[in-house]
Design a protein around this motif. Sequence first.
Motif, PDB file in Angstrom:
ATOM      1  N   LEU A 130       1.131  -0.937  -0.401  1.00 34.78           N
ATOM      2  CA  LEU A 130       0.156   0.334   0.114  1.00 34.78           C
ATOM      3  C   LEU A 130       0.705   1.535  -0.248  1.00 34.78           C
ATOM      4  O   LEU A 130       0.241   2.677   0.076  1.00 34.78           O
ATOM      5  CB  LEU A 130      -1.018  -0.196   0.966  1.00 34.78           C
ATOM      6  N   ILE A 131       2.044   0.767   0.462  1.00 23.44           N
ATOM      7  CA  ILE A 131       2.827   2.189  -0.443  1.00 23.44           C
ATOM      8  C   ILE A 131       2.685   2.989  -1.601  1.00 23.44           C
ATOM      9  O   ILE A 131       2.738   4.607  -0.835  1.00 23.44           O
ATOM     10  CB  ILE A 131       4.604   1.682   0.515  1.00 23.44           C
ATOM     11  N   PRO A 132       2.518   2.302  -2.447  1.00 24.65           N
ATOM     12  CA  PRO A 132       2.758   3.297  -3.371  1.00 24.65           C
ATOM     13  C   PRO A 132       1.373   4.358  -3.527  1.00 24.65           C
ATOM     14  O   PRO A 132       1.426   4.665  -4.046  1.00 24.65           O
ATOM     15  CB  PRO A 132       2.775   2.223  -4.766  1.00 24.65           C
ATOM     16  N   ALA A 133       0.315   3.307  -2.935  1.00 18.17           N
ATOM     17  CA  ALA A 133      -0.909   4.391  -3.227  1.00 18.17           C
ATOM     18  C   ALA A 133      -1.292   5.715  -2.281  1.00 18.17           C
ATOM     19  O   ALA A 133      -1.149   6.298  -2.150  1.00 18.17           O
ATOM     20  CB  ALA A 133      -2.000   3.392  -2.371  1.00 18.17           C
ATOM     21  N   GLY A 134       0.011   6.152  -1.043  1.00 24.32           N
ATOM     22  CA  GLY A 134       0.301   7.297  -0.878  1.00 24.32           C
ATOM     23  C   GLY A 134      -0.459   6.609   1.179  1.00 24.32           C
ATOM     24  O   GLY A 134      -0.399   8.149   1.953  1.00 24.32           O
ATOM     25  N   SER A 154      -3.324   7.891   6.777  1.00 22.70           N
ATOM     26  CA  SER A 154      -4.054   7.786   6.832  1.00 22.70           C
ATOM     27  C   SER A 154      -4.879   9.255   8.147  1.00 22.70           C
ATOM     28  O   SER A 154      -5.386   9.618   8.486  1.00 22.70           O
ATOM     29  CB  SER A 154      -5.028   6.682   7.304  1.00 22.70           C
ATOM     30  N   SER A 155      -4.212   8.586   9.267  1.00 23.40           N
ATOM     31  CA  SER A 155      -3.651   9.036  10.700  1.00 23.40           C
ATOM     32  C   SER A 155      -3.114  10.851  10.521  1.00 23.40           C
ATOM     33  O   SER A 155      -4.240  11.071  10.927  1.00 23.40           O
ATOM     34  CB  SER A 155      -3.254   8.116  11.612  1.00 23.40           C
ATOM     35  N   LEU A 156      -2.652  11.551   9.488  1.00 23.52           N
ATOM     36  CA  LEU A 156      -2.354  12.054   8.670  1.00 23.52           C
ATOM     37  C   LEU A 156      -3.233  13.459   8.583  1.00 23.52           C
ATOM     38  O   LEU A 156      -4.008  14.517   8.801  1.00 23.52           O
ATOM     39  CB  LEU A 156      -1.140  12.376   7.307  1.00 23.52           C
ATOM     40  N   ILE A 157      -4.549  12.660   7.672  1.00 23.56           N
ATOM     41  CA  ILE A 157      -5.405  13.134   7.196  1.00 23.56           C
ATOM     42  C   ILE A 157      -6.718  13.829   8.334  1.00 23.56           C
ATOM     43  O   ILE A 157      -7.253  14.422   7.560  1.00 23.56           O
ATOM     44  CB  ILE A 157      -6.481  12.844   6.048  1.00 23.56           C
ATOM     45  N   LEU A 158      -7.104  12.277   8.869  1.00 18.80           N
ATOM     46  CA  LEU A 158      -7.780  12.753   9.913  1.00 18.80           C
ATOM     47  C   LEU A 158      -7.913  13.985  11.091  1.00 18.80           C
ATOM     48  O   LEU A 158      -8.153  14.586  11.485  1.00 18.80           O
ATOM     49  CB  LEU A 158      -8.460  11.651  10.095  1.00 18.80           C
ATOM     50  N   ALA A 159      -6.315  14.282  11.195  1.00 16.86           N
ATOM     51  CA  ALA A 159      -5.680  14.922  12.152  1.00 16.86           C
ATOM     52  C   ALA A 159      -5.641  16.383  11.153  1.00 16.86           C
ATOM     53  O   ALA A 159      -5.677  17.017  12.291  1.00 16.86           O
ATOM     54  CB  ALA A 159      -4.547  14.682  12.587  1.00 16.86           C
ATOM     55  N   ASN A 160      -6.099  17.270  10.484  1.00 19.20           N
ATOM     56  CA  ASN A 160      -4.824  17.793   9.724  1.00 19.20           C
ATOM     57  C   ASN A 160      -7.020  18.914   8.922  1.00 19.20           C
ATOM     58  O   ASN A 160      -7.347  18.177   7.720  1.00 19.20           O
ATOM     59  CB  ASN A 160      -4.857  17.746   8.186  1.00 19.20           C
ATOM     60  N   HIS A 161      -7.759  19.094  10.423  1.00 20.48           N
ATOM     61  CA  HIS A 161      -9.029  19.528  10.258  1.00 20.48           C
ATOM     62  C   HIS A 161      -8.851  20.703  10.840  1.00 20.48           C
ATOM     63  O   HIS A 161      -8.147  20.980  11.706  1.00 20.48           O
ATOM     64  CB  HIS A 161     -10.239  18.440  10.284  1.00 20.48           C
ATOM     65  N   ALA A 162     -10.044  22.052  10.203  1.00 21.14           N
ATOM     66  CA  ALA A 162     -10.159  23.487  11.050  1.00 21.14           C
ATOM     67  C   ALA A 162     -10.896  22.533  11.959  1.00 21.14           C
ATOM     68  O   ALA A 162     -12.092  21.714  12.067  1.00 21.14           O
ATOM     69  CB  ALA A 162     -10.736  24.392   9.667  1.00 21.14           C
ATOM     70  N   ALA A 163     -10.514  23.106  13.406  1.00 23.11           N
ATOM     71  CA  ALA A 163     -11.291  22.542  14.874  1.00 23.11           C
ATOM     72  C   ALA A 163     -12.855  23.734  14.399  1.00 23.11           C
ATOM     73  O   ALA A 163     -12.623  24.941  13.919  1.00 23.11           O
ATOM     74  CB  ALA A 163     -10.677  22.918  15.878  1.00 23.11           C
TER      75      ALA A 163
END
Length: 163
Positions: A130-134, A154-163
């Motif tokens: 799954l590494i090539p999928a990012g 996946s954890s970076l995407i979920l953590a990167n949101h406006a409060a």
Amino acid sequence: MKVEYKRDGIWHVYFIDVVVEHRCGHRKAYAVKDTKKSAEKDDTWAKLQLICDQDTADVADDFRLVTFEGLSPVAVENASLIARCGAQEDREAWEAVRATLPNLPGTVTAAGLGEASGYGVRGMRAAFALIPAGLLRNPPGERLHMDTPLTNGSSLILANHAA
């Protein structure tokens, strides 16, 4: 792979080093040289251009020149591992690891993913595939193994949101 091309009215033979066929069917042919200088001396790029223009055998959709300059042995070894794991096409393990990723911290290991997904060694191989999928990123210059710290996208995407 042996290909023929015509240059100045004379037929020539060239051996393509690698042909990669993607799942979508797109094929890329690679000529591999040790250095840019040796490729220039051999006139490899011009040969590839002629082969591309005259590709009646439908060898590839795209022709590329690659040199070993800038490729580290670690990068080549990692790519080989990723390709081998991806070639297994263990979709069941891939989906299990994908589903597990959002619930894990920002740094994970293949061994940890195997355990967390419940798929053991299959989960570890799925992590590398799954590494090539990012979804996971490996640290540059570090050899992949079961305990290599991988960045969990996946954890970076979920953590990167406006409060």
